[in-house]
Scaffold this active site. Structure first.
Site, mmCIF file in Angstrom:
data_model
loop_
_atom_site.group_PDB
_atom_site.id
_atom_site.type_symbol
_atom_site.label_atom_id
_atom_site.label_comp_id
_atom_site.label_asym_id
_atom_site.label_seq_id
_atom_site.Cartn_x
_atom_site.Cartn_y
_atom_site.Cartn_z
ATOM 1 N N SER A 139 49.779 -42.283 18.739
ATOM 2 C CA SER A 139 50.271 -41.295 19.532
ATOM 3 C C SER A 139 49.678 -41.480 20.811
ATOM 4 C CB SER A 139 50.815 -39.974 19.508
ATOM 5 O OG SER A 139 51.365 -38.946 19.953
ATOM 6 N N LYS A 165 53.715 -44.604 20.708
ATOM 7 C CA LYS A 165 54.438 -43.471 21.083
ATOM 8 C C LYS A 165 53.287 -42.745 22.447
ATOM 9 C CE LYS A 165 54.992 -38.643 19.448
ATOM 10 N NZ LYS A 165 55.446 -37.776 18.199
ATOM 11 N N LYS A 167 53.752 -39.986 25.009
ATOM 12 C CA LYS A 167 54.406 -38.712 25.565
ATOM 13 C C LYS A 167 54.777 -39.409 26.712
ATOM 14 C CE LYS A 167 52.868 -36.724 22.058
ATOM 15 N NZ LYS A 167 53.752 -35.995 20.896
ATOM 16 N N ASP A 192 58.101 -39.261 23.074
ATOM 17 C CA ASP A 192 57.649 -38.283 23.059
ATOM 18 C C ASP A 192 57.779 -36.951 23.800
ATOM 19 O OD1 ASP A 192 57.690 -35.458 21.462
ATOM 20 O OD2 ASP A 192 55.638 -35.735 20.598
ATOM 21 N N GLU A 217 62.210 -38.840 21.316
ATOM 22 C CA GLU A 217 61.377 -37.856 20.223
ATOM 23 C C GLU A 217 61.816 -36.019 21.415
ATOM 24 O OE1 GLU A 217 57.712 -38.385 18.335
ATOM 25 O OE2 GLU A 217 57.524 -36.420 17.450
ATOM 26 N N ASP A 242 62.035 -33.012 16.310
ATOM 27 C CA ASP A 242 60.232 -32.740 15.675
ATOM 28 C C ASP A 242 60.427 -30.938 15.701
ATOM 29 O OD1 ASP A 242 57.564 -31.273 15.663
ATOM 30 O OD2 ASP A 242 56.584 -33.448 16.768
ATOM 31 N N LYS A 266 57.253 -33.160 9.680
ATOM 32 C CA LYS A 266 56.021 -32.433 9.550
ATOM 33 C C LYS A 266 55.717 -31.140 8.531
ATOM 34 C CE LYS A 266 54.545 -32.924 14.214
ATOM 35 N NZ LYS A 266 54.793 -32.749 16.025
ATOM 36 N N GLY A 294 52.336 -36.188 13.130
ATOM 37 C CA GLY A 294 51.773 -35.872 12.860
ATOM 38 C C GLY A 294 50.429 -34.540 14.110
HETATM 39 O O1 OSB Z 1 55.031 -33.571 19.648
HETATM 40 O O2 OSB Z 1 53.742 -34.893 17.860
HETATM 41 C C1 OSB Z 1 53.992 -33.820 18.771
HETATM 42 C C2 OSB Z 1 49.845 -33.225 18.435
HETATM 43 C C3 OSB Z 1 50.084 -32.516 19.057
HETATM 44 C C4 OSB Z 1 51.388 -31.104 19.098
HETATM 45 C C5 OSB Z 1 52.324 -32.302 19.278
HETATM 46 C C6 OSB Z 1 52.857 -33.497 18.837
HETATM 47 C C7 OSB Z 1 51.317 -34.070 18.450
HETATM 48 C C8 OSB Z 1 51.294 -35.532 18.162
HETATM 49 C C9 OSB Z 1 50.087 -36.220 17.492
HETATM 50 O O3 OSB Z 1 51.941 -36.576 18.977
HETATM 51 C C10 OSB Z 1 49.749 -37.018 15.942
HETATM 52 C C11 OSB Z 1 49.108 -37.511 15.458
HETATM 53 O O4 OSB Z 1 48.518 -36.349 15.128
HETATM 54 O O5 OSB Z 1 48.269 -38.716 16.115
HETATM 55 MG MG MG Z 2 56.306 -34.544 18.628
#
Ligand code: OSB
Ligand code: MG
Length: 376
Positions: A139, A165, A167, A192, A217, A242, A266, A294
């Site tokens: 990510s 992924k 952001k 995401d 996402e 999520d 999660k 994660g």
């Molecule tokens: O939306 O998946 C998410 C980290 C903090 C808060 C929200 C998210 C995330 C990540 C981290 O995308 C992914 C990882 O732990 O590698």
């Molecule tokens: Mg997410």
């Protein structure tokens, strides 16, 4: 199984562990973990669970401070001194408390680790997981500009990740996503938004829809499923929820109204392994693929995620990257490495299969409290 254990002592540990590099999502910039670890002690064994709260109430309303309060004043008194036979007993002891899933999961999951150790089996086996290694991706947080993004993606592809992924947020969406798609036409790519858009942004979503993404996402509000259902009707790309999915019921409702075609599970967000496994089973029955999200966990939470992701319907790559991507000195060992086929091995040793490094724990721990059960 007859194997029971008394929960004799529970400890809370707060850590402020610096990330290897800051991680930016639409609602926050994270520079270090703000993690509460829960250890549950009984029968000479110690089980661990991680509450991966963010620094502020940005991902959800929980923070490490609310988790500490709810654990100390509500969840721990409900669990301490009990005799536990099956980990699925634990949610019932805590069911009188509303909400606070990250805190709840940390305690329940520590009991899973404890009981798996007591039975001499891995957490994967106790959960019923099938696979010895699971597909993973990476990510990538919001970057300062497109060249920096392309360089970061390139670096992770070089490291062996086969699913990326990105952001996104308003102002950082179509242009960077198109740039990555043009450079790597066959890449498994997903985005995401962490809740950053509204239905008024349909044109942006339609432009992303043309980028051949695995999924989009959580584009809309964190507790919405109705607008997501409306949006999904306009898109070919599956919406993945999520933030909106807090329980097996939320998953059922979202699927019933067509709010998503994929779910990110999660274990913290849904309140523990018992609920996470139920959502997995529900989605499997309905032909809905899931993947393991994660929260920048330490190796304690990462081992838990790997065990969960070994269940058969986790068919999409998880946000479970190699340990070196997150922290210089993780709190637990061994570190997780990426295999050349973009998978990570699921621990096979008893319980979580990781050991807390006490030197590291003492170095990074800035708050600690012990709760012991005394028969009166
Ligand atoms: O939306 O998946 C998410 C980290 C903090 C808060 C929200 C998210 C995330 C990540 C981290 O995308 C992914 C990882 O732990 O590698
Ligand atoms: Mg997410």
């Amino acid at each position: 199984m007859a194997q029971t254990l008394s929960i004799e002592r529970i400890e809370l540990h707060h850590l402020a562990l610096p990330l290897v590099s800051p991680f930016e999502i639409s609602v926050a910039r994270v520079t270090h973990s703000d993690t509460v670890l829960v250890s549950v002690h009984g029968g000479g064994l110690t089980g661990w669970g991680e509450c991966p709260a963010t620094v502020g109430p940005y991902y959800s309303y929980e923070t490490s401070a609310t988790a500490w309060h709810i654990l100390r004043d509500h969840f721990i008194p409900a669990v301490l001194g009990r005799t536990v036979a099956r980990p699925a007993d634990v949610p019932g002891w805590m069911s009188h408390v509303r909400g606070h899933p990250l805190a709840r999961a940390a305690l329940e999951n520590a009991v899973w680790d404890l009981l798996a150790q007591a039975r001499g089996c891995s957490l994967r086996e106790l959960l019923g997981g099938e696979r010895a290694r699971v597909p993973v991706g990476v990510s990538i947080g919001i970057q300062p500009d497109v060249p920096a993004l392309l360089e970061t993606v390139e670096r992770h592809l070089q490291a062996g990740y086969r699913r990326i992924k990105l952001k996104i947020k308003p102002g950082w969406d179509v242009v960077p996503v198109q740039a990555v798609r043009e450079r790597w036409p066959d890449l498994l790519l997903q985005v995401d938004a962490n809740t950053a858009y509204t239905l008024a942004d349909l044109p942006v979503m339609q432009a992303l829809d043309a980028c051949d993404l695995l999924l989009i996402e959580q584009p809309l509000h964190h507790d919405d499923i109705v607008d997501h259902a409306e949006l999904q009707r306009h898109l070919r790309t599956p919406i993945c929820l999520d933030e909106s999915i807090h329980s097996p019921d939320h998953a059922r409702w979202a699927l019933q109204i067509g709010a998503c075609r994929v779910i990110n599970i999660k274990v913290g967000r849904v309140g523990g392994f018992t609920a996470a496994r139920r959502i997995h089973d529900l989605c499997a029955e309905q032909g809905i693929p899931v993947w393991c999200g994660g929260m920048l966990e330490t190796n304690v939470g990462r081992a838990a995620n790997l065990a969960l992701a070994s269940l058969p319907n986790f068919t999409l790559p998880g946000d479970i990257s190699a340990s070196r991507r997150y922290y210089h000195e993780d709190i637990a060992e061994p570190d997780f490495e990426l295999n050349p086929d973009s998978t990570i091995d699921v621990p096979a040793a008893p319980g979580l299969g990781v050991r807390v490094r006490s030197r590291q724990l003492h170095k990074w721990r800035d708050r600690h409290e012990v709760f012991s059960y005394h028969v009166s």
